[in-house]
Design a protein around this motif. Structure first.
Motif, PDB file in Angstrom:
ATOM      1  N   ILE A  81       1.788-118.099 -62.138  1.00  0.00           N
ATOM      2  CA  ILE A  81       3.177-117.814 -61.809  1.00  0.00           C
ATOM      3  C   ILE A  81       4.005-117.897 -63.094  1.00  0.00           C
ATOM      4  N   GLU A  82       5.147-117.201 -63.093  1.00  0.00           N
ATOM      5  CA  GLU A  82       6.127-117.415 -64.146  1.00  0.00           C
ATOM      6  C   GLU A  82       7.262-118.236 -63.563  1.00  0.00           C
ATOM      7  N   ILE A  83       7.586-119.356 -64.196  1.00  0.00           N
ATOM      8  CA  ILE A  83       8.680-120.206 -63.735  1.00  0.00           C
ATOM      9  C   ILE A  83       9.960-119.841 -64.484  1.00  0.00           C
ATOM     10  N   ALA A  84      11.110-120.115 -63.835  1.00  0.00           N
ATOM     11  CA  ALA A  84      12.408-119.749 -64.417  1.00  0.00           C
ATOM     12  C   ALA A  84      12.371-118.301 -64.898  1.00  0.00           C
ATOM     13  N   ALA A  85      11.928-117.417 -64.009  1.00  0.00           N
ATOM     14  CA  ALA A  85      11.586-116.045 -64.398  1.00  0.00           C
ATOM     15  C   ALA A  85      12.783-115.137 -64.615  1.00  0.00           C
ATOM     16  N   GLY A  86      13.960-115.539 -64.137  1.00  0.00           N
ATOM     17  CA  GLY A  86      15.156-114.752 -64.421  1.00  0.00           C
ATOM     18  C   GLY A  86      15.080-113.326 -63.907  1.00  0.00           C
ATOM     19  N   ASN A  87      15.056-112.372 -64.833  1.00  0.00           N
ATOM     20  CA  ASN A  87      15.075-110.958 -64.479  1.00  0.00           C
ATOM     21  C   ASN A  87      13.721-110.406 -64.062  1.00  0.00           C
ATOM     22  N   ASP A  88      12.675-111.208 -64.117  1.00  0.00           N
ATOM     23  CA  ASP A  88      11.355-110.799 -63.640  1.00  0.00           C
ATOM     24  C   ASP A  88      10.657-109.831 -64.594  1.00  0.00           C
ATOM     25  N   ASP A  89      11.154-109.667 -65.809  1.00  0.00           N
ATOM     26  CA  ASP A  89      10.543-108.709 -66.728  1.00  0.00           C
ATOM     27  C   ASP A  89       9.090-109.069 -67.032  1.00  0.00           C
ATOM     28  N   LEU A  90       8.870-110.307 -67.446  1.00  0.00           N
ATOM     29  CA  LEU A  90       7.533-110.703 -67.897  1.00  0.00           C
ATOM     30  C   LEU A  90       6.553-110.768 -66.732  1.00  0.00           C
ATOM     31  N   ALA A  91       6.936-111.436 -65.654  1.00  0.00           N
ATOM     32  CA  ALA A  91       6.037-111.551 -64.497  1.00  0.00           C
ATOM     33  C   ALA A  91       5.665-110.180 -63.947  1.00  0.00           C
ATOM     34  N   TYR A  92       6.629-109.273 -63.922  1.00  0.00           N
ATOM     35  CA  TYR A  92       6.370-107.926 -63.413  1.00  0.00           C
ATOM     36  C   TYR A  92       5.280-107.237 -64.215  1.00  0.00           C
ATOM     37  N   HIS A  93       5.379-107.299 -65.527  1.00  0.00           N
ATOM     38  CA  HIS A  93       4.400-106.620 -66.364  1.00  0.00           C
ATOM     39  C   HIS A  93       3.052-107.348 -66.392  1.00  0.00           C
ATOM     40  N   LEU A  94       3.059-108.636 -66.070  1.00  0.00           N
ATOM     41  CA  LEU A  94       1.803-109.381 -65.974  1.00  0.00           C
ATOM     42  C   LEU A  94       1.161-109.229 -64.599  1.00  0.00           C
ATOM     43  N   GLY A  95       1.929-108.797 -63.618  1.00  0.00           N
ATOM     44  CA  GLY A  95       1.411-108.670 -62.265  1.00  0.00           C
ATOM     45  C   GLY A  95       1.238-110.007 -61.575  1.00  0.00           C
ATOM     46  N   ILE A  96       2.152-110.975 -61.878  1.00  0.00           N
ATOM     47  CA  ILE A  96       2.063-112.297 -61.266  1.00  0.00           C
ATOM     48  C   ILE A  96       3.360-112.608 -60.531  1.00  0.00           C
ATOM     49  N   ARG A  97       3.360-113.677 -59.764  1.00  0.00           N
ATOM     50  CA  ARG A  97       4.527-114.063 -58.988  1.00  0.00           C
ATOM     51  C   ARG A  97       5.580-114.695 -59.896  1.00  0.00           C
ATOM     52  N   SER A  98       6.850-114.407 -59.607  1.00  0.00           N
ATOM     53  CA  SER A  98       7.943-114.947 -60.408  1.00  0.00           C
ATOM     54  C   SER A  98       8.770-115.920 -59.571  1.00  0.00           C
ATOM     55  N   ILE A  99       9.156-117.033 -60.209  1.00  0.00           N
ATOM     56  CA  ILE A  99       9.873-118.115 -59.543  1.00  0.00           C
ATOM     57  C   ILE A  99      11.159-118.400 -60.308  1.00  0.00           C
ATOM     58  N   SER A 100      12.269-118.604 -59.599  1.00  0.00           N
ATOM     59  CA  SER A 100      13.510-118.964 -60.280  1.00  0.00           C
ATOM     60  C   SER A 100      14.437-119.710 -59.336  1.00  0.00           C
ATOM     61  N   ASN A 101      14.978-120.818 -59.808  1.00  0.00           N
ATOM     62  CA  ASN A 101      16.024-121.539 -59.081  1.00  0.00           C
ATOM     63  C   ASN A 101      17.353-121.084 -59.663  1.00  0.00           C
ATOM     64  N   GLN A 102      17.746-119.860 -59.344  1.00  0.00           N
ATOM     65  CA  GLN A 102      18.783-119.184 -60.107  1.00  0.00           C
ATOM     66  C   GLN A 102      20.171-119.773 -59.940  1.00  0.00           C
ATOM     67  N   HIS A 103      20.523-120.223 -58.744  1.00  0.00           N
ATOM     68  CA  HIS A 103      21.876-120.749 -58.551  1.00  0.00           C
ATOM     69  C   HIS A 103      22.113-121.966 -59.430  1.00  0.00           C
ATOM     70  N   ALA A 104      21.120-122.842 -59.498  1.00  0.00           N
ATOM     71  CA  ALA A 104      21.273-124.048 -60.311  1.00  0.00           C
ATOM     72  C   ALA A 104      21.386-123.701 -61.787  1.00  0.00           C
ATOM     73  N   ILE A 105      20.598-122.724 -62.231  1.00  0.00           N
ATOM     74  CA  ILE A 105      20.633-122.325 -63.636  1.00  0.00           C
ATOM     75  C   ILE A 105      21.991-121.738 -63.995  1.00  0.00           C
ATOM     76  N   SER A 106      22.495-120.832 -63.175  1.00  0.00           N
ATOM     77  CA  SER A 106      23.775-120.197 -63.468  1.00  0.00           C
ATOM     78  C   SER A 106      24.898-121.219 -63.503  1.00  0.00           C
ATOM     79  N   THR A 107      24.877-122.164 -62.559  1.00  0.00           N
ATOM     80  CA  THR A 107      25.907-123.197 -62.522  1.00  0.00           C
ATOM     81  C   THR A 107      25.866-124.050 -63.767  1.00  0.00           C
TER      82      THR A 107
END
Length: 222
Positions: A81-107
């Motif tokens: 998995i990619e953690i803190a994946a944000g825009n999903d660029d890297l996980a998408y090209h790797l073909g793996i699952r992307s994870i992000s706790n986005q609300h907490a990060i933005s705050t």
């Protein structure tokens, strides 16, 4: 000058809006993900112009053909998995699952850490919204990948709940972190056995010259 294999465009001294639109056309696909290009496409660009674009488009690490190939070899078919994946660029090209706790990060970015900083915004439904602890325990990946992730136990980020517990990660999975020596060179898990790599294809928004991009790799703690 910035070039791809198909075109060459002068960017020097362009107004910011014009620069952003030009690089959007060159670098983003129709889903607003970064296209998978060789590192040479970025190395030929004016570095400051690329950094401006990355700042306004919420990117810290750019997936390149070389980086993706290198990471796939390290993953070697295992669950990842990619953690803190944000825009999903890297996980998408790797073909793996992307994870992000986005609300907490933005705050955290807009109110605590760097007021005025443009936070990463998730722009695709492919990103699964959960924190790192939940992802590690529920998904049980063999490999966790992160790019430009802060260590919550260093002075600059101390006490921020959104930052992942990196020690918890290496207790449960192999961990590959892409960052820079200046920004990420003090994380506490560097005291555990690990390897450092500087493969071809590392492109980031670091201000260092020459760039100090580095990949640290930990094996799951026995």
């Amino acid at each position: 000058m910035y070039y791809t294999q198909h075109q060459q465009i002068g960017l020097t001294n362009r107004p910011t809006h014009s620069l952003l639109c030009c690089l959007d056309d060159l670098l983003l696909d129709t889903n607003n993900r970064i296209k998978l290009l060789p590192a040479a496409a970025y190395q030929a660009s004016a570095r400051q112009e690329l950094r401006i674009w990355m700042h306004h488009r919420n990117r810290y690490c750019i997936p390149t053909v070389e980086l993706v190939d290198w990471l796939k070899a390290k993953i070697d078919g295992r669950s990842a998995i990619e953690i803190a994946a944000g825009n999903d660029d890297l996980a998408y090209h790797l073909g793996i699952r992307s994870i992000s706790n986005q609300h907490a990060i933005s705050t955290a970015y807009t109110t605590v850490l760097f007021p005025g900083q443009i936070p990463t915004r998730v722009i695709t439904s492919d990103v699964h919204h959960m924190d790192v602890t939940q992802a590690i325990y529920e998904l049980r990946p063999e490999v966790a990948i992160g790019a430009w992730i802060p260590d919550k136990f260093t002075d600059n980020y101390r006490g921020l709940d959104y930052a992942p517990n990196d020690y918890q990660i290496i207790q449960n999975a192999d961990y590959i972190h892409i960052g820079t020596e200046k920004i990420h060179g003090k994380c506490r898990i560097l005291g555990f056995p690990h390897e450092a790599f500087k493969p071809q294809g590392l492109v980031s928004r670091t201000s260092e010259s020459p760039p100090d991009d580095v990949i640290h790799v930990w094996k799951k703690l026995a």
